[in-house]
Write an enzyme that holds these catalytic residues in place. Structure first.
Site, PDB file in Angstrom:
ATOM      1  N   MET A 130     -12.132   3.715  -3.962  1.00  0.00           N
ATOM      2  CA  MET A 130     -12.177   2.550  -3.421  1.00  0.00           C
ATOM      3  C   MET A 130     -10.948   2.433  -3.081  1.00  0.00           C
ATOM      4  O   MET A 130     -10.956   1.164  -2.757  1.00  0.00           O
ATOM      5  CB  MET A 130     -12.809   1.730  -3.928  1.00  0.00           C
ATOM      6  CG  MET A 130     -14.361   2.140  -4.744  1.00  0.00           C
ATOM      7  SD  MET A 130     -15.847   2.832  -3.283  1.00  0.00           S
ATOM      8  CE  MET A 130     -16.118   1.367  -2.408  1.00  0.00           C
ATOM      9  N   ARG A 131      -9.774   3.225  -2.857  1.00  0.00           N
ATOM     10  CA  ARG A 131      -8.994   2.853  -1.766  1.00  0.00           C
ATOM     11  C   ARG A 131      -8.237   3.005  -0.694  1.00  0.00           C
ATOM     12  O   ARG A 131      -9.209   4.504  -0.777  1.00  0.00           O
ATOM     13  CB  ARG A 131      -7.519   3.076  -2.548  1.00  0.00           C
ATOM     14  CG  ARG A 131      -7.858   2.484  -4.436  1.00  0.00           C
ATOM     15  CD  ARG A 131      -7.519   0.253  -3.876  1.00  0.00           C
ATOM     16  NE  ARG A 131      -6.386  -0.007  -3.824  1.00  0.00           N
ATOM     17  CZ  ARG A 131      -6.460  -0.675  -2.948  1.00  0.00           C
ATOM     18  NH1 ARG A 131      -6.484  -2.288  -3.334  1.00  0.00           N
ATOM     19  NH2 ARG A 131      -4.862  -1.494  -2.770  1.00  0.00           N
ATOM     20  N   SER A 162     -21.693  12.016   3.945  1.00  0.00           N
ATOM     21  CA  SER A 162     -21.305  12.260   4.749  1.00  0.00           C
ATOM     22  C   SER A 162     -20.305  13.196   4.041  1.00  0.00           C
ATOM     23  O   SER A 162     -19.243  12.397   2.951  1.00  0.00           O
ATOM     24  CB  SER A 162     -20.962  11.668   5.907  1.00  0.00           C
ATOM     25  OG  SER A 162     -21.969  10.921   7.073  1.00  0.00           O
ATOM     26  N   LEU A 221     -10.106   5.598   9.861  1.00  0.00           N
ATOM     27  CA  LEU A 221     -10.762   4.728   8.327  1.00  0.00           C
ATOM     28  C   LEU A 221     -12.078   5.845   8.813  1.00  0.00           C
ATOM     29  O   LEU A 221     -13.320   5.137   9.693  1.00  0.00           O
ATOM     30  CB  LEU A 221     -10.789   3.874   8.050  1.00  0.00           C
ATOM     31  CG  LEU A 221     -11.646   3.755   6.473  1.00  0.00           C
ATOM     32  CD1 LEU A 221     -10.303   4.249   5.544  1.00  0.00           C
ATOM     33  CD2 LEU A 221     -11.535   1.695   6.785  1.00  0.00           C
ATOM     34  N   ASP A 222     -12.676   6.566   7.679  1.00  0.00           N
ATOM     35  CA  ASP A 222     -14.030   7.335   7.852  1.00  0.00           C
ATOM     36  C   ASP A 222     -14.440   7.877   9.306  1.00  0.00           C
ATOM     37  O   ASP A 222     -15.505   7.857   9.856  1.00  0.00           O
ATOM     38  CB  ASP A 222     -15.195   6.223   7.454  1.00  0.00           C
ATOM     39  CG  ASP A 222     -15.162   5.604   5.605  1.00  0.00           C
ATOM     40  OD1 ASP A 222     -14.265   5.661   5.387  1.00  0.00           O
ATOM     41  OD2 ASP A 222     -15.319   4.307   5.829  1.00  0.00           O
ATOM     42  N   LEU A 259      -6.067   5.303   1.949  1.00  0.00           N
ATOM     43  CA  LEU A 259      -4.852   5.722   1.975  1.00  0.00           C
ATOM     44  C   LEU A 259      -3.975   5.705   2.879  1.00  0.00           C
ATOM     45  O   LEU A 259      -4.873   5.551   4.943  1.00  0.00           O
ATOM     46  CB  LEU A 259      -4.979   7.335   1.653  1.00  0.00           C
ATOM     47  CG  LEU A 259      -5.775   7.286  -0.099  1.00  0.00           C
ATOM     48  CD1 LEU A 259      -6.113   8.581  -0.199  1.00  0.00           C
ATOM     49  CD2 LEU A 259      -4.940   6.980  -0.807  1.00  0.00           C
ATOM     50  N   THR A 314      -7.862  11.652   8.062  1.00  0.00           N
ATOM     51  CA  THR A 314      -7.202  11.692   9.041  1.00  0.00           C
ATOM     52  C   THR A 314      -7.294   9.605   9.059  1.00  0.00           C
ATOM     53  O   THR A 314      -7.422   8.798   8.213  1.00  0.00           O
ATOM     54  CB  THR A 314      -7.776  12.052  10.101  1.00  0.00           C
ATOM     55  OG1 THR A 314      -8.904  10.447  10.220  1.00  0.00           O
ATOM     56  CG2 THR A 314      -8.262  13.190  10.276  1.00  0.00           C
ATOM     57  N   GLU A 345     -25.086  13.319  -1.933  1.00  0.00           N
ATOM     58  CA  GLU A 345     -23.714  13.131  -1.949  1.00  0.00           C
ATOM     59  C   GLU A 345     -23.368  15.141  -3.371  1.00  0.00           C
ATOM     60  O   GLU A 345     -22.595  15.286  -3.405  1.00  0.00           O
ATOM     61  CB  GLU A 345     -23.350  12.254  -2.688  1.00  0.00           C
ATOM     62  CG  GLU A 345     -23.410  11.443  -1.617  1.00  0.00           C
ATOM     63  CD  GLU A 345     -22.901   9.590  -2.220  1.00  0.00           C
ATOM     64  OE1 GLU A 345     -22.742   8.718  -1.549  1.00  0.00           O
ATOM     65  OE2 GLU A 345     -23.155   9.987  -3.640  1.00  0.00           O
ATOM     66  N   ARG A 388       0.755  -1.154   0.004  1.00  0.00           N
ATOM     67  CA  ARG A 388       0.064  -0.216  -0.168  1.00  0.00           C
ATOM     68  C   ARG A 388       0.999   1.766   0.087  1.00  0.00           C
ATOM     69  O   ARG A 388       0.833   2.809  -0.620  1.00  0.00           O
ATOM     70  CB  ARG A 388      -0.804   0.152   1.582  1.00  0.00           C
ATOM     71  CG  ARG A 388      -1.875   1.167   1.285  1.00  0.00           C
ATOM     72  CD  ARG A 388      -2.398   1.068   2.750  1.00  0.00           C
ATOM     73  NE  ARG A 388      -3.199  -0.360   3.190  1.00  0.00           N
ATOM     74  CZ  ARG A 388      -4.128  -0.652   2.640  1.00  0.00           C
ATOM     75  NH1 ARG A 388      -5.050   0.375   1.519  1.00  0.00           N
ATOM     76  NH2 ARG A 388      -4.816  -1.715   2.492  1.00  0.00           N
ATOM     77  N   ASN A 421     -13.395  13.640   2.021  1.00  0.00           N
ATOM     78  CA  ASN A 421     -13.855  12.048   1.472  1.00  0.00           C
ATOM     79  C   ASN A 421     -15.408  11.786   1.258  1.00  0.00           C
ATOM     80  O   ASN A 421     -16.014  12.832   2.709  1.00  0.00           O
ATOM     81  CB  ASN A 421     -13.335  10.863   2.635  1.00  0.00           C
ATOM     82  CG  ASN A 421     -13.818   9.392   1.702  1.00  0.00           C
ATOM     83  OD1 ASN A 421     -13.850   9.501   0.909  1.00  0.00           O
ATOM     84  ND2 ASN A 421     -14.316   9.121   2.369  1.00  0.00           N
ATOM     85  N   HIS A 456     -18.903   9.821   2.397  1.00  0.00           N
ATOM     86  CA  HIS A 456     -18.956   8.328   2.330  1.00  0.00           C
ATOM     87  C   HIS A 456     -20.478   8.202   2.717  1.00  0.00           C
ATOM     88  O   HIS A 456     -20.646   9.240   2.684  1.00  0.00           O
ATOM     89  CB  HIS A 456     -18.442   8.420   3.668  1.00  0.00           C
ATOM     90  CG  HIS A 456     -18.356   6.708   4.637  1.00  0.00           C
ATOM     91  ND1 HIS A 456     -17.849   5.772   3.870  1.00  0.00           N
ATOM     92  CD2 HIS A 456     -19.072   6.752   5.486  1.00  0.00           C
ATOM     93  CE1 HIS A 456     -18.161   4.532   4.475  1.00  0.00           C
ATOM     94  NE2 HIS A 456     -19.423   5.254   5.479  1.00  0.00           N
TER      95      HIS A 456
HETATM   96  C1  GRF Z   1     -20.536   7.243  -3.674  1.00  0.00           C
HETATM   97  O1  GRF Z   1     -21.676   6.638  -3.415  1.00  0.00           O
HETATM   98  C2  GRF Z   1     -19.644   7.910  -2.482  1.00  0.00           C
HETATM   99  O2  GRF Z   1     -20.444   7.753  -1.068  1.00  0.00           O
HETATM  100  C3  GRF Z   1     -18.658   6.463  -3.015  1.00  0.00           C
HETATM  101  O3  GRF Z   1     -18.990   5.661  -3.955  1.00  0.00           O
HETATM  102  C4  GRF Z   1     -20.118   6.688  -5.039  1.00  0.00           C
HETATM  103  C5  GRF Z   1     -18.938   7.066  -5.565  1.00  0.00           C
HETATM  104  O4  GRF Z   1     -20.409   7.871  -7.105  1.00  0.00           O
HETATM  105  N1  GRF Z   1     -17.814   6.581  -1.805  1.00  0.00           N
HETATM  106  P1  GRF Z   1     -20.359   8.057  -8.305  1.00  0.00           P
HETATM  107  O5  GRF Z   1     -18.703   7.206  -8.491  1.00  0.00           O
HETATM  108  O6  GRF Z   1     -19.794   9.236  -8.037  1.00  0.00           O
HETATM  109  O7  GRF Z   1     -20.817   8.284  -9.087  1.00  0.00           O
END
Ligand code: GRF
Length: 210
Positions: free
Chosen positions: A94-95, A140, A148-149, A97, A145, A178, A69, A111, A113
């Site tokens: 989706m990684r 959110s 995580l989340d 860090l 930090t 979002e 990593r 981030n 979430h």
């Molecule tokens: C979102 O729901 C975000 O909260 C999650 O991954 C999704 C990404 O969606 N971590 P997109 O690729 O922006 O459409």
């Protein structure tokens, strides 16, 4: 970060609808920001196409090429530093860090979430909210930090969980929120309205209500 347009590096792994919301807000001048680069760990991510259409430089860093990593993180930091971003935005990246990467950019990584943190850190948030019988769910935005989340919350938005909702319907509702809160949070940061004090986020000097 006052009086100028801040440079964003947006990290994605997939569809990039949140990236699109950021691009749209930048283009119509709703936030004083510009996307300096988009980095994906997946060459197939549709978000890369969205970036190209908007004339934004794209980079692909496949994580499969790294055994450790920390090596992936270091390569990512090298790419990002070429673009000298003020803010790094994880928009469906989706990684995880590692702590060294996070320490390199204190209070400069945010981030998105898909849950009302601190509920449902990690994956499968919509299914978990449904399984728990929650009446509300949401999204959110928080500073990243090493926890995580778990970093300081900047913005949240909730949706009602209604009878008959499925993972897909809930995901759709959360996505709409979002697309509002992520650009809003970036706008606050660009306007220098956000401070992190004692592990909490202040907006215009006041604790943000969650
Ligand atoms: C979102 O729901 C975000 O909260 C999650 O991954 C999704 C990404 O969606 N971590 P997109 O690729 O922006 O459409």
């Amino acid at each position: 970060m006052t009086g100028r347009t801040i440079a964003l590096a947006v990290l994605i792994s997939g569809n990039g609808s949140n990236l699109q919301a950021i691009i749209d807000n930048c283009e119509r001048g709703a936030i004083r920001a510009r996307v300096a680069c988009v980095v994906s760990n997946d060459a197939q991510a549709f978000g890369l196409e969205r970036a190209r259409r908007a004339g934004i430089p794209t980079r692909v860093l496949p994580h499969e090429g790294f055994r450790e990593r920390a090596a992936f993180d270091a390569a990512l930091a090298d790419i990002l530093d070429e673009y000298d971003p003020d803010l790094i935005v994880l928009a469906g990246f989706m990684r995880v860090l590692g702590p060294e990467f996070v320490a390199r950019y204190p209070n400069r990584i945010i981030n998105l979430h898909p849950s009302l943190l601190p509920k449902y850190k990690g994956l499968d948030t919509h299914a978990r909210a449904l399984a728990a019988g929650d009446k509300t769910h949401g999204a959110s935005v928080h500073f990243v930090t090493a926890d995580l989340d778990g970093g300081p919350l900047i913005a949240q938005a909730s949706v009602a969980v209604e009878p008959g909702d499925t993972v897909e319907s809930l995901q759709q509702k959360v996505h709409e929120k979002e697309h509002e809160i992520l650009p809003r949070a970036i706008g606050w940061i660009a306007d220098d309205r956000i401070r992190v004090v004692g592990g909490r986020v202040l907006l215009d000097g006041r604790a943000v209500a969650h």
